[in-house]
Design a protein around this motif. Structure first.
Motif, PDB file in Angstrom:
ATOM      1  N   ALA A   1     172.710  57.988  20.332  1.00 41.82           N
ATOM      2  CA  ALA A   1     170.705  59.338  20.794  1.00 41.82           C
ATOM      3  C   ALA A   1     170.305  58.662  20.652  1.00 41.82           C
ATOM      4  N   ALA A   2     168.699  59.560  21.000  1.00 42.96           N
ATOM      5  CA  ALA A   2     167.262  58.745  20.422  1.00 42.96           C
ATOM      6  C   ALA A   2     167.192  59.145  18.740  1.00 42.96           C
ATOM      7  N   THR A   3     166.347  58.215  17.642  1.00 41.84           N
ATOM      8  CA  THR A   3     166.828  58.139  16.782  1.00 41.84           C
ATOM      9  C   THR A   3     165.183  58.384  16.353  1.00 41.84           C
ATOM     10  N   GLY A   4     165.068  58.708  15.406  1.00 44.77           N
ATOM     11  CA  GLY A   4     163.896  58.523  14.613  1.00 44.77           C
ATOM     12  C   GLY A   4     163.104  57.456  14.198  1.00 44.77           C
ATOM     13  N   ALA A   5     164.401  56.327  13.231  1.00 38.57           N
ATOM     14  CA  ALA A   5     163.889  55.528  13.013  1.00 38.57           C
ATOM     15  C   ALA A   5     163.640  54.457  13.949  1.00 38.57           C
ATOM     16  N   VAL A   6     164.226  54.402  15.045  1.00 37.85           N
ATOM     17  CA  VAL A   6     164.117  53.727  16.968  1.00 37.85           C
ATOM     18  C   VAL A   6     162.676  54.139  17.094  1.00 37.85           C
ATOM     19  N   ALA A   7     162.208  55.223  16.841  1.00 40.93           N
ATOM     20  CA  ALA A   7     160.605  55.746  17.292  1.00 40.93           C
ATOM     21  C   ALA A   7     159.709  55.372  16.496  1.00 40.93           C
TER      22      ALA A   7
ATOM     23  N   LEU B   1     192.016  68.993  23.275  1.00 44.14           N
ATOM     24  CA  LEU B   1     191.208  69.548  23.784  1.00 44.14           C
ATOM     25  C   LEU B   1     189.534  70.661  23.716  1.00 44.14           C
ATOM     26  N   THR B   2     189.899  71.427  23.301  1.00 42.68           N
ATOM     27  CA  THR B   2     189.562  72.341  23.060  1.00 42.68           C
ATOM     28  C   THR B   2     188.561  72.630  21.798  1.00 42.68           C
ATOM     29  N   ARG B   3     188.540  71.870  21.027  1.00 43.46           N
ATOM     30  CA  ARG B   3     187.822  71.212  19.661  1.00 43.46           C
ATOM     31  C   ARG B   3     187.044  70.075  19.456  1.00 43.46           C
ATOM     32  N   GLU B   4     187.320  69.297  20.313  1.00 41.32           N
ATOM     33  CA  GLU B   4     186.687  68.337  21.306  1.00 41.32           C
ATOM     34  C   GLU B   4     185.872  68.368  22.409  1.00 41.32           C
ATOM     35  N   VAL B   5     185.823  69.281  22.878  1.00 44.67           N
ATOM     36  CA  VAL B   5     184.942  69.372  23.915  1.00 44.67           C
ATOM     37  C   VAL B   5     183.964  70.786  23.410  1.00 44.67           C
ATOM     38  N   LEU B   6     184.371  71.575  22.169  1.00 46.77           N
ATOM     39  CA  LEU B   6     183.050  72.433  21.155  1.00 46.77           C
ATOM     40  C   LEU B   6     182.635  71.968  20.415  1.00 46.77           C
ATOM     41  N   ALA B   7     183.279  70.568  20.204  1.00 46.53           N
ATOM     42  CA  ALA B   7     182.858  69.996  18.697  1.00 46.53           C
ATOM     43  C   ALA B   7     180.914  68.938  19.789  1.00 46.53           C
ATOM     44  N   GLY B   8     181.300  69.151  21.137  1.00 49.14           N
ATOM     45  CA  GLY B   8     180.294  68.227  21.891  1.00 49.14           C
ATOM     46  C   GLY B   8     179.436  69.120  22.235  1.00 49.14           C
ATOM     47  N   LEU B   9     179.298  70.136  22.811  1.00 50.91           N
ATOM     48  CA  LEU B   9     178.809  71.316  22.740  1.00 50.91           C
ATOM     49  C   LEU B   9     177.677  71.807  21.723  1.00 50.91           C
ATOM     50  N   VAL B  10     177.878  71.862  20.631  1.00 56.97           N
ATOM     51  CA  VAL B  10     177.870  71.482  19.192  1.00 56.97           C
ATOM     52  C   VAL B  10     176.321  70.426  19.135  1.00 56.97           C
ATOM     53  N   VAL B  11     176.771  69.652  19.252  1.00 57.44           N
ATOM     54  CA  VAL B  11     176.478  68.229  19.444  1.00 57.44           C
ATOM     55  C   VAL B  11     175.177  68.415  20.531  1.00 57.44           C
ATOM     56  N   GLY B  12     175.501  68.873  21.389  1.00 53.96           N
ATOM     57  CA  GLY B  12     174.106  68.652  22.613  1.00 53.96           C
ATOM     58  C   GLY B  12     173.517  69.666  22.152  1.00 53.96           C
ATOM     59  N   LEU B  13     173.558  70.587  21.482  1.00 54.51           N
ATOM     60  CA  LEU B  13     172.728  71.739  21.408  1.00 54.51           C
ATOM     61  C   LEU B  13     171.673  70.907  19.997  1.00 54.51           C
ATOM     62  N   ALA B  14     172.189  70.700  19.163  1.00 46.89           N
ATOM     63  CA  ALA B  14     171.738  70.150  17.896  1.00 46.89           C
ATOM     64  C   ALA B  14     170.097  68.463  18.120  1.00 46.89           C
ATOM     65  N   LEU B  15     170.997  68.162  19.501  1.00 45.46           N
ATOM     66  CA  LEU B  15     170.687  66.605  19.930  1.00 45.46           C
ATOM     67  C   LEU B  15     169.136  67.030  20.158  1.00 45.46           C
ATOM     68  N   ILE B  16     169.009  68.338  21.228  1.00 48.04           N
ATOM     69  CA  ILE B  16     167.716  68.457  21.859  1.00 48.04           C
ATOM     70  C   ILE B  16     166.609  68.717  20.999  1.00 48.04           C
ATOM     71  N   PRO B  17     166.138  69.162  19.958  1.00 47.38           N
ATOM     72  CA  PRO B  17     165.145  69.529  19.175  1.00 47.38           C
ATOM     73  C   PRO B  17     164.595  68.217  18.847  1.00 47.38           C
ATOM     74  N   GLU B  18     165.645  67.379  17.959  1.00 47.57           N
ATOM     75  CA  GLU B  18     165.361  65.703  17.695  1.00 47.57           C
ATOM     76  C   GLU B  18     165.072  65.159  18.710  1.00 47.57           C
ATOM     77  N   ALA B  19     165.496  64.728  19.478  1.00 47.91           N
ATOM     78  CA  ALA B  19     164.894  63.903  20.531  1.00 47.91           C
ATOM     79  C   ALA B  19     163.629  64.608  21.329  1.00 47.91           C
ATOM     80  N   ILE B  20     163.066  65.592  21.415  1.00 48.37           N
ATOM     81  CA  ILE B  20     161.759  66.129  21.287  1.00 48.37           C
ATOM     82  C   ILE B  20     160.895  65.909  20.811  1.00 48.37           C
ATOM     83  N   ALA B  21     161.314  65.830  18.891  1.00 45.58           N
ATOM     84  CA  ALA B  21     160.355  65.051  18.239  1.00 45.58           C
ATOM     85  C   ALA B  21     160.644  63.778  18.016  1.00 45.58           C
ATOM     86  N   PHE B  22     161.658  63.037  18.251  1.00 43.96           N
ATOM     87  CA  PHE B  22     161.578  61.192  18.187  1.00 43.96           C
ATOM     88  C   PHE B  22     160.337  60.941  19.616  1.00 43.96           C
ATOM     89  N   SER B  23     160.278  61.484  21.003  1.00 45.44           N
ATOM     90  CA  SER B  23     159.118  61.691  21.857  1.00 45.44           C
ATOM     91  C   SER B  23     158.384  61.679  21.570  1.00 45.44           C
TER      92      SER B  23
END
Length: 496
Positions: free
Chosen positions: A80-86, A25-47
């Motif tokens: 999530a939001a992606t560049g190809a779709v954008a 569970l710890t591994r799954e949650v921490l992996a999700g945290l890293v992904v959540g951080l990585a999604l932020i700048p790309e989601a903004i850029a794709f917008s």
């Protein structure tokens, strides 16, 4: 679904097992945290690429990640939001407005569900491994290229911070794998920047973060045929590109984790997620390969990590937006560079591999990479790669058919060996000695198979040519399937 199917598609570990096991569970949650951080700048850029407010991409990523965690057919894959779709949907908002933009997202989701019902996911079996390798390598290159703007015309301090982040991710797994190395890297690099008050680009510089919950958004567009003709081409493009990237990503995760996924379920789940995204004013999207690789490489294997990625993204943006805004882009760039290095199939370009592989396979792989990189569209590259592979395969198989002639006193015996279809049967009529052969001609088909109407037409043409010379043809040895097929179509073609 049979018991074998349930076993085949069962998540290992299961969500229940992960919830009962603190280590997993710890591994799954921490992996999700890293992904959540990585999604932020790309989601903004794709917008920005799509011509909409940054919150549109951020809300879309949050909604799609959470919904796909429940609906999707591939555990641990992130949507999530992606560049190809954008890129596909980019002309809509500036030209027709945000209402038409959201309507396009909703229609794209409907199209994806329809395509799923008609079995589009089953087409994945026709994608050759050489195209898959090209897809992976091109993806790794695109992930790296997407980071170049963050390394160009920036303060010189950015470069040592990126190197620091990479070194942490290289050596951290040698110490412990309990905490994902990318998360440790982001924390340490951020701490260094804050401790020494370094002036470097941050996440906050990419765009304003939202401060409120997403709200229901019903697009105010007339329900007319004209509206449909405006948005349908863009919606269909989003649907096709999204499904292609999502199903290819699912297949890649299958190979990495040595597990199976429900591709048809994933296809309609992508459509449902896009509809939910549109209802809450999101820009839509599909599976994100970079963040999915971060998730999987961090050890995540269940839906928990995908769900946590969406939840953490929401909390980081809405609740902890002030802190997230201080994270240096150098930390996230380092993570994405390591993702690109890890995703690239280095074995495919080793001299020993290139020497051993057929040149046609290598050509298909390289062509797929070049097309994807030039178009910045994974779907286009994969489609063209499959077409090239198909043409090369047809050419190779077309030359496998052989015709052997044995001349007797009053009979000539031909043996046809190989698979007969439109490519291989086109030259079949040239393999016979119509004028020199005796009156009775026997064509033995026991070592061949008739696959299409072109072959039946070729056999009819051979009989017709011999008939013009007053000679008879006897076809023998047709297997049951070929015999039925030939019997149904023979004689139904005009003379050549």
């Amino acid at each position: 679904m049979t018991i074998d199917d349930r076993t085949r598609y069962r998540s290992n570990p299961s969500v229940l097992t992960a919830l009962k096991t603190p280590r997993i569970l710890t591994r799954e949650v921490l992996a999700g945290l890293v992904v959540g951080l990585a999604l932020i700048p790309e989601a903004i850029a794709f917008s920005v690429i799509a011509g909409v407010d940054p919150k549109v991409g951020l809300f879309s990523s949050f909604i799609m990640a959470v919904s796909i965690a429940f609906l999707g057919g591939r555990p641990a894959m992130v949507t999530a939001a992606t560049g190809a779709v954008a890129l596909v949907i980019a002309p809509v908002a500036p030209t027709y407005g945000i209402d038409y933009f959201i309507a396009t997202v909703l229609l794209a989701g409907v199209f994806q569900i329809i395509l799923a019902v008609f079995g589009v996911a089953k087409l994945m079996r026709f994608i050759p491994r050489s195209v898959m390798t090209g897809f992976v390598n091109a993806l790794a290159i695109l992930v790296f290229i997407s980071q170049v703007p963050h390394m160009y015309d920036v303060p010189w301090l950015v470069y040592p911070l990126i190197v620091l982040g990479i070194l942490i991710m290289v050596f951290m797994p040698k110490i412990t794998k309990v905490i994902p190395a990318p998360l440790v890297s982001v924390i340490i690099v951020t701490a260094v920047v804050l401790a020494f008050a370094l002036k470097v680009p941050t996440v906050g510089d990419q765009g304003e973060l939202p401060r409120s919950l997403p709200e229901l958004f019903i697009p105010n567009v007339p329900l007319t045929w004209e509206t449909f003709t405006i948005i349908a081409p863009f919606a269909l493009g989003v649907a096709l590109v999204g499904l292609m990237e999502s199903l290819m990503t699912a297949k890649l995760v299958d190979e990495i984790t040595d597990t199976h996924s429900r591709k048809t379920r994933e296809a309609w789940a992508q459509g449902a997620s896009n509809i939910l995204s549109g209802i809450f004013g999101g820009m839509g999207g599909c599976a994100v390969i970079g963040q999915t690789m971060i998730n999987v490489k961090s050890g995540a294997r269940t839906r928990i990590s995908t769900f946590c990625a969406g939840i953490f993204l929401f909390l980081l943006v809405v609740v902890f937006g002030d802190f997230v805004a201080t994270i240096p882009m150098a930390a996230l760039v380092a993570v994405m560079i390591m993702v690109s290095i890890g995703a690239f199939d280095w074995h495919s370009i080793r001299p020993a591999t290139l020497k051993r592989m057929p040149k046609s396979e290598t050509f298909v792989m390289v062509a797929t990479v070049i097309i994807v990189v030039l178009t910045e569209n994974l779907a286009i590259g994969v489609v063209i790669g499959v077409l090239i592979a198909s043409v090369l395969f047809v050419r190779r198989v077309a030359h496998v058919v052989t015709v052997t002639r044995v001349l007797g006193d009053d009979t000539v015996h031909y043996t046809v060996d190989g698979q007969l279809f439109f490519a291989s049967s086109n030259d079949l009529t040239t393999q016979f000695e119509y004028t020199a052969d005796p009156q009775h001609v026997v064509i033995d088909m026991s070592r061949s198979h008739v696959w299409d109407a072109s072959t039946v037409a070729a056999l009819d043409a051979i009989e017709t040519k011999y008939a013009h010379h007053g000679k008879t043809v006897e076809l023998i040895g047709l297997n049951d399937a070929s015999g039925v097929f030939h019997g149904r179509l023979s004689g139904g073609f005009p003379p050549a």
